[in-house]
Enzyme design. Structure first.
Site, PDB file in Angstrom:
ATOM      1  N   ALA A 184       0.804  -1.239   0.000  1.00  0.00           N
ATOM      2  CA  ALA A 184       0.000   0.000   0.000  1.00  0.00           C
ATOM      3  C   ALA A 184       0.827   1.276   0.000  1.00  0.00           C
ATOM      4  CB  ALA A 184      -0.986   0.037   1.168  1.00  0.00           C
ATOM      5  N   ALA A 185       2.160   1.180  -0.117  1.00  0.00           N
ATOM      6  CA  ALA A 185       2.969   2.398  -0.141  1.00  0.00           C
ATOM      7  C   ALA A 185       2.621   3.268  -1.344  1.00  0.00           C
ATOM      8  CB  ALA A 185       4.448   2.050  -0.144  1.00  0.00           C
ATOM      9  N   GLY A 186       2.440   2.637  -2.511  1.00  0.00           N
ATOM     10  CA  GLY A 186       2.062   3.392  -3.696  1.00  0.00           C
ATOM     11  C   GLY A 186       0.686   4.015  -3.568  1.00  0.00           C
ATOM     12  N   ASP A 187      -0.239   3.297  -2.930  1.00  0.00           N
ATOM     13  CA  ASP A 187      -1.579   3.844  -2.704  1.00  0.00           C
ATOM     14  C   ASP A 187      -1.527   5.022  -1.742  1.00  0.00           C
ATOM     15  OD1 ASP A 187      -2.476   1.701  -4.262  1.00  0.00           O
ATOM     16  OD2 ASP A 187      -2.757   0.436  -2.499  1.00  0.00           O
TER      17      ASP A 187
END
Length: 312
Positions: free
Chosen positions: A249-252
């Site tokens: 979820a880092a990109g989110d």
């Protein structure tokens, strides 16, 4: 003002393991947890936790996970009136293995997300008037994404596309309708047709995406930072130094943070910093939505604000 998200809503089944298995290999993990996820839902929660009014449009299934997923979104102040409960299938699922270095392997089972179609775009209609951005990803069918891009463009709403998972082919005619595209290294490589693995190749990839018609290209390079470019300027933002335990979820988180800054009327350069900081903070906790930072945590990281390094 508000942020709209059109995309996936999943339950993530997470296994922590010392190392990721090789093909055909069995390894023993040491922890299991189920947490709310899905790229669309993650981006919505990321923005909402930073204080942005946020609504999501998508689908959940007719199973026990559906209510849990909706309650998690509502508990994070995400508007869910546009979420359809589809009793013909199950909610989207993702099985995730995370190693001791924070790297992961993910398998997605679309479920209700795979049933999202152009007709679901109609539930965005009442929300256009106050919207500043529409966040999109590719965990729902491309035809639905295409319809949403056209609808947002016609409504004068900023289109932010996270092209993940990377498609085999992305329709060239959609690029000029995208205001900001945010691929990571793997996704950028797929879109432009050459390896993207450092700042130099990210700059080349950004130039290629701009030539396709995108207004702003943002290349997420993980621990190597973020490169972004428009027709008139380009910058590299080094990564924030954190102790990463889980990159899920880092990109989110990046997209939610960036959209929240833009929703407040901040500059693109400052929005990229918000995105980079939000993404970095998310890697310090296990899980998807459970790892997303609140506004106080973001403010603590951004005081004093980190400077960007000009490429051109």
């Amino acid at each position: 003002m508000s942020i709209l998200v059109f995309g996936s809503i999943n339950m993530d089944l997470v296994v922590q393991t010392p190392r990721l298995p090789q093909p055909g290999e069995t390894v023993t993990g040491y922890n299991f947890l189920s947490v709310a996820g899905g790229k669309g839902a993650n981006q919505a929660v990321a923005a909402a936790r930073l204080g942005a009014k946020t609504d999501i449009v998508g689908r959940v299934g007719g199973d026990a996970f559906a209510e849990e997923l909706l309650e998690e979104l509502k508990g994070n102040r995400v508007g869910c009136k546009g979420v359809l409960r589809d009793n013909t299938t199950h909610s989207g699922l993702a099985t995730i293995a995370v190693d001791n270095h924070g790297e992961n392997q993910i398998i997605i089972i679309p479920g209700a997300n795979g049933c999202v179609g152009p007709e679901d775009v109609q539930r965005l209609q009442p929300l256009w008037e106050e919207a500043t951005s529409l966040l999109l990803q590719l965990e729902i069918p491309l035809k639905a994404v295409e319809a949403a891009i056209h609808a947002a463009h016609n409504a004068g709403v900023r289109v932010i596309l996270d092209p993940a998972p990377a498609p085999d082919v992305f329709p060239q005619q959609l690029y000029p309708l995208v205001d900001i595209i945010t691929p990571n290294e793997t996704e950028a490589s797929q879109l432009v047709g050459f390896p993207v693995n450092n700042v130099e190749t990210a700059q080349k990839a950004a130039d290629t995406l701009l030539s396709f018609g995108v207004k702003t290209a943002v290349i997420k390079l993980g621990s190597k930072g973020v490169f972004w470019a428009t027709k008139s300027e380009s910058f590299w933002v080094p990564a924030f130094a954190v102790n990463a335990v889980d990159t899920v979820a880092a990109g989110d988180a990046f997209n939610g943070g960036m959209a929240a800054a833009l929703d407040e009327g901040r500059s693109l350069q400052e929005a990229i910093l918000w995105g980079a900081a939000t993404g970095a903070l998310s890697t310090t906790q296990v899980g998807a939505q459970s790892s997303l930072p609140d506004r106080q945590a973001l403010d603590d990281v951004l005081m004093p604000p980190m400077s960007t390094l000009t490429i051109n």
